[in-house]
Design a protein around this motif. Structure first.
Motif: not given
Length: 282
Positions: A11, A50-52, A55-56, A58-59, A113, A202, A206, A275
């Motif tokens: 990223h 590390c874009n939280s 990440d959240r 996409e989880s 990623a 991203r 998402t 996040a």
């Protein structure tokens, strides 16, 4: 070794700008070192890699309420950034924050990623039109309001911002166009590079998946695609200005990196706040 290097670049983004021919050897060497430090210290900062928030998102599927809350804060941030870009465009007529120079060839390399590189195509010269993009941002916001009744008529000014949103927006308002070249270029380069990775790919993916799960279309308003291009244009423009400030001995390197690191720290805190708002649906 290749796997480790890829993970370090997930990223992330790198710029490779060749100084113009009229730059003397000493200033040329100094700018190339500045560029190397930018690619190493700023373009691989956790605010990019590390874009939280992403990440959240996409989880798993998140609740509609929490998704809209985080997206609203993101809209407030983007609105403040585009206002700063408009002010910056006006300042360029006075050759601030550095005298204009013909930019040398520039290549931008993005990493996905798993660290696979790809080179986005960019127009040859110039910056984006912040006034046009502001209209696209407004169209995007209105399309969200039309699709989600709970957003109807909700204000997206700073009064609706969370504390972390306020902190980041105030920092942009005060320092994106600061008179000190090191301060303003630190903010510009940091913010625009953070939005020049695979961030928009991203986010679009998402949000599309979130909407699809609710049998809804993705409200776009033509904003996302242009926002991605304009961020990279502005980031490249910032590096050209950095070269000019360095060549004309207007730049304090320590001030520049301190400003950029402070900006990225605020941005990382902002992503974390978003996040935390986007809680997982149970």
């Amino acid at each position: 070794m290749s796997v480790t290097r890829s993970r370090l670049r997930a990223h992330a983004i790198e710029w490779h700008v060749a100084p113009t021919a009229e730059v003397d050897a000493g200033h040329r060497s100094h700018f190339l070192e500045l560029q190397r430090r930018c690619n190493t210290e700023l373009c691989r900062h956790e605010a990019l890699t590390c874009n939280s928030w992403l990440d959240r998102l996409e989880s798993q599927q998140v609740s509609q309420r929490d998704l809209l809350a985080s997206v609203t804060q993101f809209g407030i941030f983007m609105r403040q950034l585009l206002l700063a870009r408009q002010h910056h465009a006006l300042r360029l007529t006075d050759h601030q924050p550095a005298p204009e120079m013909d930019g040398g060839p520039a290549v931008v390399v993005c990493f996905d990623a798993v660290g696979e590189p790809w080179c986005p195509a960019l127009p040859n010269m110039g910056i984006g039109d912040p006034y046009h993009l502001s209209q696209r941002l407004h169209d995007w916001w209105m399309s969200w309001q039309r699709q989600y009744a709970s957003l109807g008529g909700k204000d997206w000014g700073l009064a609706s911002g969370w504390p972390t949103t306020h902190d980041l927006c105030e920092h942009i308002e005060l320092h994106y166009n600061a008179m000190n070249p090191g301060v303003c270029l630190g903010v510009l380069v940091a913010i625009e590079n953070a939005l020049s990775t695979d961030f928009w790919l991203r986010l679009t993916r998402t949000l599309h998946e979130q909407c699809l799960a609710e049998n809804l279309a993705l409200p776009d308003g033509g904003f996302f695609c242009e926002a991605e291009t304009d961020a990279r244009l502005q980031a490249r423009h910032g590096l050209y200005l950095l070269e000019s400030a360095s060549v004309h001995d207007l730049l304090d390197d320590d001030v520049f990196f301190q400003s950029a690191q402070r900006t990225l720290s605020l941005l990382a805190r902002f992503w974390t706040a978003l996040a935390n708002a986007a809680q997982i649906r149970h």
